[in-house]
Scaffold this active site. Sequence first.
Site, short mmCIF file in Angstrom:
data_model
loop_
_atom_site.label_atom_id
_atom_site.label_comp_id
_atom_site.label_asym_id
_atom_site.label_seq_id
_atom_site.Cartn_x
_atom_site.Cartn_y
_atom_site.Cartn_z
N CYS A 2 0.86 -1.18 0.00
CA CYS A 2 0.00 0.00 0.00
C CYS A 2 0.89 1.23 0.00
O CYS A 2 2.08 1.14 0.28
CB CYS A 2 -0.87 0.02 1.25
SG CYS A 2 -1.79 -1.50 1.48
N ARG A 27 1.63 1.57 -5.98
CA ARG A 27 1.83 0.57 -4.93
C ARG A 27 0.53 -0.16 -4.57
O ARG A 27 0.55 -1.20 -3.91
CB ARG A 27 2.38 1.23 -3.68
CG ARG A 27 3.72 1.88 -3.87
CD ARG A 27 4.16 2.56 -2.60
NE ARG A 27 4.48 1.59 -1.57
CZ ARG A 27 5.70 1.15 -1.31
NH1 ARG A 27 6.71 1.60 -1.99
NH2 ARG A 27 5.90 0.27 -0.35
N TRP A 73 -3.80 -1.80 -1.32
CA TRP A 73 -3.83 -3.07 -2.04
C TRP A 73 -4.29 -4.09 -1.01
O TRP A 73 -3.57 -4.40 -0.06
CB TRP A 73 -2.44 -3.42 -2.57
CG TRP A 73 -2.41 -4.64 -3.42
CD1 TRP A 73 -2.67 -4.72 -4.76
CD2 TRP A 73 -2.11 -5.97 -3.00
NE1 TRP A 73 -2.54 -6.01 -5.19
CE2 TRP A 73 -2.20 -6.80 -4.13
CE3 TRP A 73 -1.77 -6.55 -1.77
CZ2 TRP A 73 -1.97 -8.18 -4.07
CZ3 TRP A 73 -1.54 -7.91 -1.71
CH2 TRP A 73 -1.64 -8.71 -2.87
N ASN A 99 0.47 -0.38 6.23
CA ASN A 99 0.91 -1.22 5.12
C ASN A 99 1.51 -2.47 5.75
O ASN A 99 2.34 -2.37 6.64
CB ASN A 99 1.97 -0.46 4.30
CG ASN A 99 2.48 -1.28 3.13
OD1 ASN A 99 1.89 -2.29 2.77
ND2 ASN A 99 3.57 -0.84 2.54
N GLY A 100 1.08 -3.66 5.30
CA GLY A 100 1.62 -4.90 5.87
C GLY A 100 0.50 -5.81 6.34
O GLY A 100 -0.67 -5.60 6.01
N GLU A 484 9.94 -13.96 -19.54
CA GLU A 484 9.70 -12.54 -19.26
C GLU A 484 8.67 -11.96 -20.25
O GLU A 484 7.78 -11.21 -19.86
CB GLU A 484 11.04 -11.79 -19.32
CG GLU A 484 10.96 -10.29 -19.11
CD GLU A 484 10.36 -9.85 -17.78
OE1 GLU A 484 10.11 -10.69 -16.90
OE2 GLU A 484 10.08 -8.65 -17.66
N LYS A 488 5.10 -10.35 -19.11
CA LYS A 488 4.68 -8.98 -19.48
C LYS A 488 3.28 -9.00 -20.07
O LYS A 488 2.44 -8.19 -19.74
CB LYS A 488 5.65 -8.34 -20.48
CG LYS A 488 6.99 -7.92 -19.97
CD LYS A 488 6.99 -6.77 -18.99
CE LYS A 488 6.82 -7.25 -17.59
NZ LYS A 488 7.91 -7.59 -16.79
N GLU A 491 0.51 -9.92 -17.34
CA GLU A 491 0.19 -8.99 -16.27
C GLU A 491 -0.49 -7.72 -16.74
O GLU A 491 -1.27 -7.14 -16.01
CB GLU A 491 1.39 -8.70 -15.37
CG GLU A 491 2.52 -7.96 -16.00
CD GLU A 491 3.68 -7.74 -15.02
OE1 GLU A 491 3.46 -7.69 -13.82
OE2 GLU A 491 4.82 -7.63 -15.51
N HIS A 507 7.10 -31.89 -25.58
CA HIS A 507 6.77 -32.73 -24.42
C HIS A 507 5.41 -32.36 -23.83
O HIS A 507 5.14 -32.69 -22.68
CB HIS A 507 7.88 -32.62 -23.37
CG HIS A 507 9.20 -33.10 -23.88
ND1 HIS A 507 9.51 -34.43 -24.04
CD2 HIS A 507 10.28 -32.41 -24.31
CE1 HIS A 507 10.73 -34.54 -24.53
NE2 HIS A 507 11.21 -33.32 -24.72
N LYS A 606 3.04 -2.64 -7.23
CA LYS A 606 4.43 -2.58 -7.66
C LYS A 606 5.37 -3.36 -6.74
O LYS A 606 6.20 -4.12 -7.19
CB LYS A 606 4.87 -1.12 -7.74
CG LYS A 606 6.29 -0.91 -8.24
CD LYS A 606 6.41 -1.30 -9.69
CE LYS A 606 7.81 -1.15 -10.22
NZ LYS A 606 7.99 -1.89 -11.48
O1 M6R Z 1 10.77 -5.34 -6.56
P1 M6R Z 1 11.06 -6.75 -6.98
O2 M6R Z 1 11.99 -6.82 -8.14
O3 M6R Z 1 11.54 -7.60 -5.84
O4 M6R Z 1 9.68 -7.32 -7.44
C1 M6R Z 1 9.55 -8.65 -7.85
C2 M6R Z 1 8.25 -8.89 -8.57
O5 M6R Z 1 7.17 -8.58 -7.75
C3 M6R Z 1 8.15 -8.06 -9.86
O6 M6R Z 1 9.21 -8.33 -10.72
C4 M6R Z 1 6.83 -8.38 -10.60
O7 M6R Z 1 6.83 -9.68 -11.06
C5 M6R Z 1 6.60 -7.38 -11.73
N1 M6R Z 1 5.25 -6.94 -11.73
C6 M6R Z 1 6.90 -7.94 -13.07
O8 M6R Z 1 6.67 -7.05 -14.09
#
Ligand code: M6R
Length: 611
Positions: A2, A27, A73, A99-100, A484, A488, A491, A507, A606
């Site tokens: 958050c 966030r 969040w 937050n937490g 990756e 992308k 998400e 496989h 984030k």
């Molecule tokens: O801040 P971090 O690199 O530790 O975050 C890790 C993941 O949460 C982050 O890479 C997430 O998968 C992204 N949304 C990917 O685009």
Amino acid sequence: MCGIVGYIGKKPAYPVIINGLKKLEYRGYDSAGISVVDDKVKTYKCKGKIADLEKHIKGKDLNGVIGIGHTRWATHGEPNDTNAHPHKSQHGHFIIIHNGIIENYARLKNKLTEKGYKFNTETDTEVLANLIEHIYLKGKVSAEQAVRLALRKVIGAYGLVIICADEPEQLIAARKGSPLVIGIGEDEYFIASDATPIVEYTKSVVYLNDNNIAIVTKSELSLKTIGNNILTPKIQILDLDIGEIDKGDFEHFMLKEIFEQPRSIQDTFRGRISRERNTIHLGGLHKVMPKLVNARRIIIIGCGTSWHAALIGEYLFEEFARIPVEVEYASEFRYRNPVIHIDDVVIVISQSGETADTLAAVNQAREAGALVLGICNVAGSSIPRETQGGVYTHAGPEIGVASTKAFTAQVTVLTMMAMLIGKKRFILDEKKYEKFITELLRIPSKIEEILKNNDLYKKIAGLYVNSNNFIYLGRGYFFPVALEGALKLKEISYIHAEGYPAAEMKHGPIALIDENMPVVVIAPQDDSYEKIVSNIQEVKARGGIVIAVVNKGDKTISEIADHVFEVPSTVLALAPLLTVIPLQLLSYHIAVKRSCNVDQPRNLAKSVTVE
Ligand code: M6R
């Protein structure tokens, strides 16, 4: 997870809080709220984004020079008006943003219920507010004491800012496992979960450590431990520019960040690579270099995109330094009693430096006696502070939830590390080392070239905007790139996508291929080029659509594939830095064409500061 903002000083608090929340919205963005204080505490909150909160509070009384704000969040309780923060204690003495996660909230809630407390929300935060109030009223203690005593009963993680309605001239902030930073102005203080809302007002900041509590008035900051030991605040100067957290002329932060990559990669090797002397110098590894060079094993840990960078690191370290590497998801590593030796080196990768699982993995590896190093983007965040050395990525603030420039900066750091260690271990000879340095320095201009084809990625995106599934294939260094690319797309566009090592396709996943299945193949010319050509033919033979990322001038694949994205050639180990760019842009354009919220995809945030 958050976003938290607090202000105490001489100017109206509301504009500071609301602008700060807009900067922190990446966030968390399922609900938001604020409290401002003058002769009383006024709280407004609602489900939705900051823009919804602004509409909700239009015309309301927002006067006051003290205030707190929160963008959420959800962890406990669905995102709705009631569960939005700030939360008020039952008798109105305390107003809290959090937050937490309070892990023992259910037990605490039961005890408070027995004592007559009633709960209006499903949140763990309301439990904490009532616990503080109960201690405050029963013990007849000050607000600060009540907070400290309550936090000793709490298991879990928190970044908190608290107003006590009876002591309205102060804000109380506390941290355990969830970041908080305090900005120091002239007769004013700013509190936030990261520095982005603070930087336009001041560059002097104090980062709270775990178990710290700060009592902030407009003229004084006093810092203590939860156990009441007085601490001297360590003032640091932010290395962050306000312009870096602006979208500029770009429609989205993600697009801006993709286009920033030539510069962010350059910033990542600036001052670290000397072309004249052919050297790589990584200051944060200087002290630990003997241990790193003699490591028996390297374990690289991360989550999400950082985990994909870690996989590329595995190929790099094994090729250049000939040190065995294991790559671990932080969340798996920390819960499975891994075997760690004192001559292992653990490298954790994290853009934010705050990911809860990655941070926990740091502590676990340190306890086991390994040397733990960090590769992080956010200066002053928890992971760089908890690790024994490391390298910052210098990608600049990454605001788009989908990580792009942080990924390429992480891979750049891993490349420099692998080359440096390889040289010190006499695996990489002078000639090869020199060649890699030359090639690495050319990467930014090659990315510029790839970015010029943006219209092509946009056009191809338009053709597959209605696809329900995608497959991404790559071999060797390009398998993590495939993962990756798939992440992308998933998400930000909500299209189901899978990344596979190309040879694994037969496989199982090959059964998915039909005329509706776009298959993105990362296929620049390398040692396994012939094999990836065969994989493409296997897809084509089953009616699949192939979008291939190839080297400029490639003839063979261009004839078989439906579409090709050309990238300039480079040495194999550096090619992930190039091949990932068209995939980032393909996802971006598909998501935009599907009218998705690119910078704030649903359900995501984030930085994941909860387990
Ligand atoms: O801040 P971090 O690199 O530790 O975050 C890790 C993941 O949460 C982050 O890479 C997430 O998968 C992204 N949304 C990917 O685009």
